[in-house]
Structures are given as structure tokens and as C-alpha cells.
Scaffold this active site. Structure first.
Site, short mmCIF file in Angstrom:
data_model
loop_
_atom_site.label_atom_id
_atom_site.label_comp_id
_atom_site.label_asym_id
_atom_site.label_seq_id
_atom_site.Cartn_x
_atom_site.Cartn_y
_atom_site.Cartn_z
CE LYS A 1 22.11 76.22 31.36
NZ LYS A 1 23.46 75.79 31.74
CD GLN B 1 26.54 77.35 32.85
OE1 GLN B 1 25.45 76.81 33.02
NE2 GLN B 1 27.03 77.56 31.64
CG ASP C 1 24.93 69.60 31.93
OD1 ASP C 1 24.28 70.13 31.02
OD2 ASP C 1 25.55 70.24 32.80
N1 GUN Z 1 28.69 75.51 29.51
C1 GUN Z 1 28.53 75.55 28.18
N2 GUN Z 1 27.66 74.60 27.78
C2 GUN Z 1 27.28 73.93 28.89
C3 GUN Z 1 26.38 72.85 29.12
O1 GUN Z 1 25.77 72.27 28.22
N3 GUN Z 1 26.24 72.47 30.42
C4 GUN Z 1 26.91 73.08 31.42
N4 GUN Z 1 26.73 72.61 32.65
N5 GUN Z 1 27.75 74.07 31.24
C5 GUN Z 1 27.92 74.51 29.98
#
Ligand code: GUN
Length: 301
Positions: free
Chosen positions: A54, A98, A127
Site C-alpha cells: 500500500k 490493517q 475501507d
Molecule cells: N485485511 C485483509 N483485507 C483487508 C482490507 O480490505 N482492509 C484492511 N484494513 N485490512 C484487511
């Protein structure tokens, strides 16, 4: 039949190029570069890779990506304070925590994940996990679309897979993928993209009876269960489109929730793992971050 490979990596690159241009235009209009803050608690190796990816993707798009790394020993209160600080920091446009949070975190008591996610300012919730944003999506007036389902919508649209009037079977009812995916494809008014709405959706899960027959009736089958290669070739109707959301490490190999070799004999098109849905999730996160920066720079929001 040998299925067409739906190249998520290529589609994601296309979207990211456009976002980079849009970010430059946003900055040229006098705004600060959009900024995404990711909170990573603990040392989970997969999460570390995701967060690094990211950061890199942000940099390439002209977005400031900052990661706040906290030890697993962080308390719930400390984590909530970190989020509160980012909520009130005007230089931060998007916040993501996360997942998964470490099970042994919060001094061994585990985190209250719902309380953590609920504490993110809905205007910075890139998200789209907060109840406000889930509710807005449900009503067809979303502010942010959740990244993985939105990536799938983009993939279907850009690969010209017709959706309206089709039977879509989503296998898996997670809050992150299955539930919002079903909702987005069933929308009436095209609020999630005219071309990718108006489907008839079945949301199947671990307690579904006759799963095989239901999957066989799908024009588009979306697998998001987290069980390696659970969807076998004989569960797929000839000519169906198969979207595989799973990323499972089996021995030293990454496999999806679909048995790729069997499925590609019957399907007309299928996403590979890796290189299918995964790259689109990050592309849509960048999209949401730019969108958040725009919203926060719009009077009245
Ligand atoms: N862990 C796995 N997929 C995601 C996601 O889409 N967002 C976040 N914040 N954590 C994750």
C-alpha cells in the site's frame, strides 16, 4: 473450453494510472497531496507485506502513505487514542486499520475490533467498514465503496462482462467482501456503476444446503470463502464467469478458493490467483483516498 484469463493486474494498472493523473490535477487545483495513514499492530508477516504494498502504491500515485507501526502489546485505549489523533489531524485524509488485529494484543486480552473500526471518522474511512458507510451503501447512496468488491465491479465492467439480469452467486458472507458484494451487484439504480448493477444475487455460505446446485446455476460465480480450492470444476456451469477472491498459502504456493485448472476447463472467463482480484483492492483504496481528500475539501461535507 479454455477460459479467458481476466487480468486484474492489467486493469489495476490502468486504474492506478488514471488515479495518478487525477491526484496531480487535485494538487494543481491548490490542494495538498492526499494522505493515507495505515495503522499496523503487531508483526503478522502477511499484513506487513500488504501494508508495504500500500505504501508503494501510494507513492506511485502521488499520495502520501504513512504507516503507524504499533507493537502487539499496545492496549485498546492506546489504539483508540492513535485513531482519535488521526481523526483530528487535518493533514490525514484516509485512515485504515490493517486487519486482522493480533489475537494476543491489548495485553493478552485481544482487541475489540468492532470498537476500533467504529472509532474511525466515517469521512476518513477508506475501507468503508464503519456502520455509517455500510448503511449508506445499503441505501444506494454510498460515500466510499469497500475496496475488494469495488475492484470486482471495476473488473467486470472493464472486461465487459454483462451483469444486469444475470444470476450472481456469491459464496462467503464476510463483512469485507461477501455481504457488500451481494449488495452492490443487486443495486437498482446503478449507484455502484450502471453496468454492474441489477443482478439477481444469491449469497451462499458455510450453512447453505445444495451448494453445488446453487453454484451450478450461476452466470457469475464469486468465491470469497477463504478455503483453498473449495470450488471445483463440477460446481461451475459451462460458460460461467468465475471471480476468485481467495488468497491462500498452501505449502509454498498461493492458491485461490477455486480449483483453477478444473474451473478453466468449464468457465468462459476466470481470474487467476495471484494477479486477479488482489491488485484491484489496492487500486480502489487509492481511489477512496483521493475521494476522501476531495470530500474533506468540499464545503458542507
Ligand atoms: N485485511 C485483509 N483485507 C483487508 C482490507 O480490505 N482492509 C484492511 N484494513 N485490512 C484487511
Amino acid at each position: 473450453m479454455t477460459a479467458e484469463r481476466l487480468d486484474g493486474k492489467r486493469v489495476a494498472a490502468e486504474i492506478r494510472e488514471q488515479i495518478a493523473v487525477d491526484v496531480q490535477n487535485f494538487i494543481s487545483a491548490g490542494h495538498s497531496p492526499p494522505c493515507l495513514a495505515a495503522i499496523l499492530v503487531g508483526e503478522d508477516p502477511a499484513s506487513q507485506v500488504y501494508v508495504r504494498n500500500k505504501e508503494r502504491a501510494c507513492e506511485k500515485a502521488g499520495i502520501i502513505g504513512q504507516t503507524i507501526r504499533l507493537p502487539a502489546s499496545t492496549t485498546q485505549e492506546e489504539l483508540l487514542q492513535t485513531i482519535a489523533r488521526l481523526n483530528s489531524d487535518e493533514s490525514v485524509n484516509g485512515i485504515l486499520v490493517q486487519l486482522p488485529l493480533p489475537k494476543d494484543g491489548n495485553q493478552g486480552n485481544g482487541f475489540d475490533e468492532r470498537a476500533v473500526l467504529d472509532s474511525v471518522d466515517p469521512l476518513k474511512d477508506v475501507d468503508a467498514f464503519s456502520p455509517v458507510n455500510v448503511g449508506l451503501l445499503m441505501q444506494g447512496r454510498h460515500r466510499f465503496l469497500p475496496c475488494t468488491p469495488h475492484g470486482i465491479v471495476q473488473l467486470l465492467h472493464r472486461c465487459k462482462v454483462p451483469v444486469a439480469g444475470k444470476h450472481v452467486v456469491v459464496v462467503g458472507r464476510s463483512d469485507i467482501v461477501g455481504k457488500p458484494m451481494a449488495m452492490m451487484l443487486a443495486q437498482r439504480d446503478g449507484s455502484c456503476g450502471q453496468e454492474t448493477a441489477n443482478a439477481t444475487v444469491t449469497l451462499a455460505h458455510s450453512r447453505t444446503s445444495n451448494l453445488k446446485q446453487i453454484c451450478q446455476s450461476a452466470d457469475i460465480l464469486i468465491a470469497a470463502v477463504g478455503v483453498p480450492e473449495m470450488i471445483r470444476g463440477d460446481m461451475i456451469r459451462s460458460g460461467a464467469v468465475v471471480i476468485d477472491v481467495g488468497i491462500n498459502r498452501v505449502k509454498d504456493r498461493l492458491v485461490g478458493d477455486v480449483h483453477y485448472a478444473e474451473a478453466s476447463e468449464v468457465a468462459s472467463a476466470i481470474t487467476p490467483v495471484p494477479g486477479g482480484v488482489g491488485p484491484l483492492t489496492i487500486a480502489m483504496l487509492l481511489h477512496n483516498t483521493l475521494n476522501a481528500a476531495r470530500l474533506q475539501n468540499t464545503p458542507g461535507e
